[in-house]
Each structure stands twice: as C-alpha cells, then as structure tokens.
Design a protein around this motif. Structure first.
Motif, short mmCIF file in Angstrom:
data_model
loop_
_atom_site.label_atom_id
_atom_site.label_comp_id
_atom_site.label_asym_id
_atom_site.label_seq_id
_atom_site.Cartn_x
_atom_site.Cartn_y
_atom_site.Cartn_z
N GLU A 122 0.39 8.47 1.87
CA GLU A 122 -0.01 8.99 0.55
C GLU A 122 1.14 8.88 -0.46
N TYR A 123 2.36 9.06 -0.01
CA TYR A 123 3.52 8.99 -0.91
C TYR A 123 3.68 7.60 -1.51
N TYR A 124 3.34 6.59 -0.73
CA TYR A 124 3.39 5.22 -1.24
C TYR A 124 2.13 4.90 -2.05
N LYS A 125 1.01 5.35 -1.57
CA LYS A 125 -0.27 5.04 -2.21
C LYS A 125 -0.33 5.56 -3.64
N ASN A 126 0.23 6.76 -3.88
CA ASN A 126 0.16 7.32 -5.24
C ASN A 126 1.34 6.88 -6.11
N GLY A 127 2.22 6.04 -5.58
CA GLY A 127 3.30 5.48 -6.37
C GLY A 127 4.58 6.29 -6.40
N SER A 128 4.61 7.41 -5.66
CA SER A 128 5.81 8.25 -5.68
C SER A 128 7.00 7.56 -5.02
N VAL A 129 6.75 6.83 -3.95
CA VAL A 129 7.81 6.15 -3.21
C VAL A 129 7.61 4.65 -3.35
N LYS A 130 8.59 3.98 -3.94
CA LYS A 130 8.50 2.54 -4.12
C LYS A 130 8.90 1.78 -2.85
N GLU A 188 0.30 6.48 10.69
CA GLU A 188 -0.12 5.68 9.55
C GLU A 188 0.72 4.41 9.39
N MET A 189 1.45 4.03 10.46
CA MET A 189 2.31 2.85 10.38
C MET A 189 1.53 1.60 9.98
N ASP A 190 0.36 1.42 10.54
CA ASP A 190 -0.43 0.22 10.21
C ASP A 190 -0.77 0.16 8.73
N GLU A 191 -0.96 1.30 8.10
CA GLU A 191 -1.25 1.33 6.66
C GLU A 191 -0.07 0.75 5.89
N PHE A 192 1.12 1.13 6.28
CA PHE A 192 2.32 0.60 5.60
C PHE A 192 2.47 -0.89 5.86
N VAL A 193 2.33 -1.30 7.11
CA VAL A 193 2.50 -2.71 7.47
C VAL A 193 1.53 -3.59 6.71
N ASN A 194 0.30 -3.13 6.58
CA ASN A 194 -0.76 -3.94 5.96
C ASN A 194 -0.77 -3.88 4.44
N ASN A 195 -0.07 -2.91 3.85
CA ASN A 195 -0.21 -2.73 2.40
C ASN A 195 1.10 -2.76 1.62
#
Length: 581
Positions: free
Chosen positions: A400-408, A418-425
């Motif tokens: 969520e921190y990456y999805k909402n733009g808080s963490v670049k 949620e590792m796969d979410e990061f790897v894929n996105n």
C-alpha cells in the motif's frame, strides 16, 4: 634466517582436502566435498578452504607452518585462519531445514588474517622449533578437531592475467620440517571481466557501538581510525553505500529514551533561523570516499516504526548546547517542518560541493506499519519538494505504501506476503531481511545457516529484478533496543539469541575489524548477480532467465539450494559466459 623446505609430502598423517567457500568446517566434522578445479573471471575474488586434521588419535598436537606455491603472483592470494565462535543457541523459534546445525557449539565464522609464506626461523629452546615470523595466528594441527585455512584469490578485485594456474597449500611440521600434507587446486581465469557493480548494498553502520566497544569519544581521532578500518573491510566485500549519521539515527531506540549522540552536522539556532556546519560531515564523507564507498544513505528523518516523532537533534541555541527535537516532538509540528526544510536546503549544495551529488538515499521512517500511514504520508509531504530528484525509500512489507505513492523506492522484506506485488509492479525495488525470517527457506546470513542460504540472495535478486540490498546490522553490538553491549567474539548470540543476526564483522582489540566468512560468501552472491548481468549482455534477459531455470528450476525468495549445487551453478554459468567471449 629462512629455513629450507623439506622435499615432498612423504606420509599422509594429516587428513586434508580443499573445499569450496560454501562448506562450513566444524571442529568435529568436515562434510564438504573436495574440489580440485574451478574457474573465475578476471576481476573477481574467488575463495576456497583447506581443512586439516591428524589421522592418528594417538598423536600429540603438531605445530605447523604453511607454504603456498603457485604460478600465480602470490600478491593475489590472501590467507586467513578460520576462527570458531561459541553459539549458545543456533536456531530461531520458527526454524526450517536450511541450517548447518541446530545445536549449541563451536561454529566457523571469524577470518583471522595471516601473513602468507611468512619467513620461518628456528626459535626453539629445549628442542628445534620453527616459527613463522611476524605471524599473529599460528597453526597447530591435532587429532581432536579440524583446523581450516581460508584463501581468497584476488581479494582486491584487480585484473588477473587470464590462463590456467595451480595453487598448492602444504603443511610442514614445525619440529621436523617435514611436509605432512599438501593439496592442489587448479584454477582457470577466464578472459572476461564482471561488469561494474551497480547493485547498491548497505549494511547499517552503528557508530555508537564502535565508540562504546572501544571506549572512545564519538568522532574523536581514534574513533575515525576505527571507523576507517571497519569501512575498509565492508568495501572489500561489496558494500558501496554507507549510513550517513547527519543526526543520531533513530533506530532500535525505546520510545522516550535515546542512544549515544552521533551527529555529524553542527546546528546553530538563534530563535528564528538555522545555521549548519558541515565540516565534520565533510571529513566523514572524504574518509568513506577514500575507502571506496560511492553512495550514502542519509539517516532517517523521522522515528522508526511510524514516523510519529522527530529524531534526536542537538543544537546550540543562543549559546547553549542542548537537544532541540526528539520524542517530545510531534512529527507534524510546524517547528520541525521548518527545521527540516531549512536543513535540506542547506544540505543539497553541500552534497554537490563534496562530490556526493545525488548518490544518496533518503529515508523517512524504518518499517512503517499500515496503521501509521497518515503520519508517514504527512512526513513525505514535508520533505517531498526538497527531495525531488533524489532516491527516497524505506524498508517495509506493505504494498500500500508504494501503491499510494508514499514510497518511491520500496525496500521489501523478503518474507513479505506481498512480495509478488512488488516484483510484478515495481520498476525499481530493493530487498532486505532481519534475523526473524529463518523459515520457509528465506535467505539469511546468520552463523548457523548454510552458506548457500546466504549466497543464493544474489541469484534471487537477479531473477526478481531487485536493484539493491539493505541489512540493519553490520556492527550492531547492543542487545535488543540498544540495551547492553556484547562482544561477538565470545558472545555471538548477543542480540536476541539469534547468532550473528546483528553483525558480520568482529571488533579486534586493537581497533581493527575482523571479517567473517559470511560477509565474503554474501559478496560471492553479489558477484553471481554480476555474472548473470554479463551473460544477459550477450544473450538478453529472457534467455538468461531460461538458462537459470534449466539448471536451478524455479527461483524465488524461498528457494534454497544445497551448497554444492550453488557452487556448481556458478561454474556452469562461467562456462556459458565463455561461449560468447
């Protein structure tokens, strides 16, 4: 006076063999498979070990001296004695099968530097006895336990002339000058270089730990000498980014309490405006550049686990030196916001002036939870305009921190659900682990796990596309939440009883850093990453991933091969690279 060597090894009274760097030799057991030949690329280090033990249980201990004979220039070979450390606990509570052992005992980890091919002289008194001169760590072979020497070829990553070489390690009796055992490794240097390391790697430096361990004043002359030794060892094993303590890093600090002040920036406040003195920071940065550091990691701008408060910041206020911000400062306060903006506006031109430029990573808060999202978002808003164009990222587990733009730049714990979410996105992300992810095959580098579990991280990062690695403990010698102080040379389970989780380097009494075999093995993983990049430059990423899958199968962050399997993979990778040069 130099003693002439006796000819040949005529008796095999010592059990000896050459092993890969991935074998962990215990006093009572050497289960590693012997290696006879290996390959490396021109500009990479290659490590191997020689384990020795007397065959006859009725024989007394035998003091020995060592000779290395090679057609490679001897300057390329570094020699260490492997030191055992006592683990009172070897596992964490949620263990898996990827450990060397799970029982308390003596484990190999310290690498004690020896002088290679030291002069030998007869300094015996009652009977002849040959001693290696100016050798700090002498070697005695006995029947009760294995002793191990660790050799690193090309430790300084120079360009070695390609070709075939032999390295012979021989053990001579210090009493009779007789050769007791001799082992030879055939080594081929392939005519190609690894690409420059673009993988960023930082392992948090704890400057207060060094000050407390050696009982020196923070940023005194002696403290800087000690810091230099520890930074130098870090760079030798691939660390190219270092934590910059502009202010005391707000890490592992109990709420309402504080760690020893380690603040490089001088702050003066007249009640209206701030002035900043960067002279001490400049000295620190120059020291790090001298040691080979290329990037810096600014200490966190807000407190750990949620960004709810300001870190401890000391300042001279109207002539009085005192604490200006800390736990009693709400991170949303206007006063702290004004301070941060003033500081960052002064810092950026200084960074350009000293050659850092934008080779710096800024942190907001370490490991924020979803319940802290509003505080974190506000903290980002305070500094986002000032840090536009700079690397900004934090260690976290929640997409969520990456999805909402808080963490670049997300730095993702390898065990995140949620590792796969990061790897894929994510186009760019880093990974990290702590001492708790010791289950399900997740990578880690604690003392009791297999070396493959440590080194495989490089392969995992290449396959997943990770661009950097962060660890929280290069030299953390406090216990949990910075209570107490332990010496890892005799208490390596000092932080939470997880052996070696908070450090990879040992403090020598004279202020020098003693490296560990774990830090060298991890660096081998980073060089595997670079070798895969090299193959990719020839055949493309898709075919490189196909090559990996054909040999290793599906690789993810739960993948943990056997030690021999990972060693052989790298040798096959070298052979594949050879086809295209």
């Amino acid at each position: 006076m130099c003693i002439a060597l006796a000819e040949g090894c005529k008796e095999k009274i010592i059990n000896s063999r050459i092993l890969s760097s991935l074998t962990k030799v215990f006093p009572d057991s050497n289960n590693g498979e012997k290696i006879e030949k290996a390959t490396l690329l021109k500009n990479e280090p290659f490590s191997f070990q020689t384990a020795v033990k007397i065959n006859d249980n009725n024989m007394p201990p035998v003091p020995v001296y060592v000779r290395v004979e090679t057609d490679l220039d001897i300057k390329y070979i570094s020699e260490y004695m492997v030191g055992y450390v006592p683990l009172t606990r070897a596992t964490y509570y949620n263990t898996d099968d990827f450990y060397e052992r799970k029982e308390p005992g003596l484990y190999p980890d310290m690498l004690l530097k020896r002088k290679i091919n030291a002069d030998v002289e007869n300094d015996g008194f009652w009977t002849p006895r040959l001693f290696e001169q100016e050798q700090e760590y002498l070697l005695t072979i006995n029947a009760d336990s294995f002793q191990t020497l660790w050799f690193t070829v090309n430790e300084n990553c120079e360009d070695i002339e390609p070709g075939n070489y032999t390295i012979t390690v021989s053990f001579y009796s210090a009493g009779s000058n007789r050769c007791l055992a001799s082992e030879t490794l055939e080594l081929e240097v392939i005519d190609v270089e690894l690409p420059k390391q673009d993988l960023l790697y930082t392992s948090w430096f704890h400057y207060d730990c060094l000050a407390d361990t050696y009982n020196v004043d923070v940023f005194s002359e002696r403290h800087f000498e000690i810091i230099r030794s520890f930074v130098t060892e870090a760079v030798k094993t691939g660390m190219n980014m270092i934590l910059l303590p502009a202010f005391t890093p707000p890490l592992d600090t109990p709420v309402g309490k504080e760690r020893k002040t380690v603040q490089l920036v001088g702050v003066d406040f007249d009640g209206k405006n701030y002035k900043f003195d960067f002279s001490l920071m400049e000295r620190f940065i120059k020291l790090c550049f001298d040691c080979g550091i290329t990037h810096f990691e600014h200490c966190h701008l807000f407190t750990q686990w949620g960004a709810q408060h300001a870190p401890k910041i000391m300042a001279t206020v109207n002539g009085e030196y005192k604490q200006l911000f800390g736990w009693d400062t709400d991170s949303k306060s206007q006063e702290y916001s004004f301070f941060l903006k003033s500081y960052l506006r002064a810092l950026k031109p200084f960074l350009n002036q000293v050659g850092v430029g934008k080779n710096i990573l800024f942190h907001i808060s370490d490991e924020p939870n979803t319940k802290h999202l509003s505080y974190y978002e506000n903290a980002v808003k305070i500094v986002s305009e000032e840090l536009e164009g700079y690397m900004c990222g934090d260690a976290l587990a929640h997409f969520e921190y990456y999805k909402n733009g808080s963490v670049k730049l997300p730095i993702v714990v390898v065990s995140s659900e949620e590792m796969d979410e990061f790897v894929n996105n994510c186009d760019k992300f880093w990974v990290y682990y702590t001492g708790e992810q010791l289950h399900s095959g997740y990578s880690n580098r604690i003392i009791s796990t297999t070396s493959a579990r440590n080194r495989v991280l490089g392969l995992q990062m290449y396959v997943s596309g990770a661009k950097g690695f962060l660890h929280w403990g290069y030299n953390y010698y406090y216990d949990t939440l910075s209570h107490g102080l332990f010496n890892p040379t005799y208490n390596p389970c000092g932080c939470g009883q997880v052996p070696g989780t908070s450090f990879v380097v040992y403090p020598k009494a004279n202020g020098e850093a003693i490296p560990s075999l774990r830090m060298k093995v991890l660096y081998e993983g980073f060089n595997d990453y670079r070798a895969l990049q090299l193959l990719e430059s020839f055949i493309g990423r898709e075919d490189t991933l196909r090559f990996v899958k054909e040999i290793m199968g599906e690789v993810n962050y739960k993948f943990c091969p056997a030690n021999r399997e990972l060693f052989e993979f790298r040798q096959k990778l070298n052979e594949e690279i050879r086809k295209y040069i």
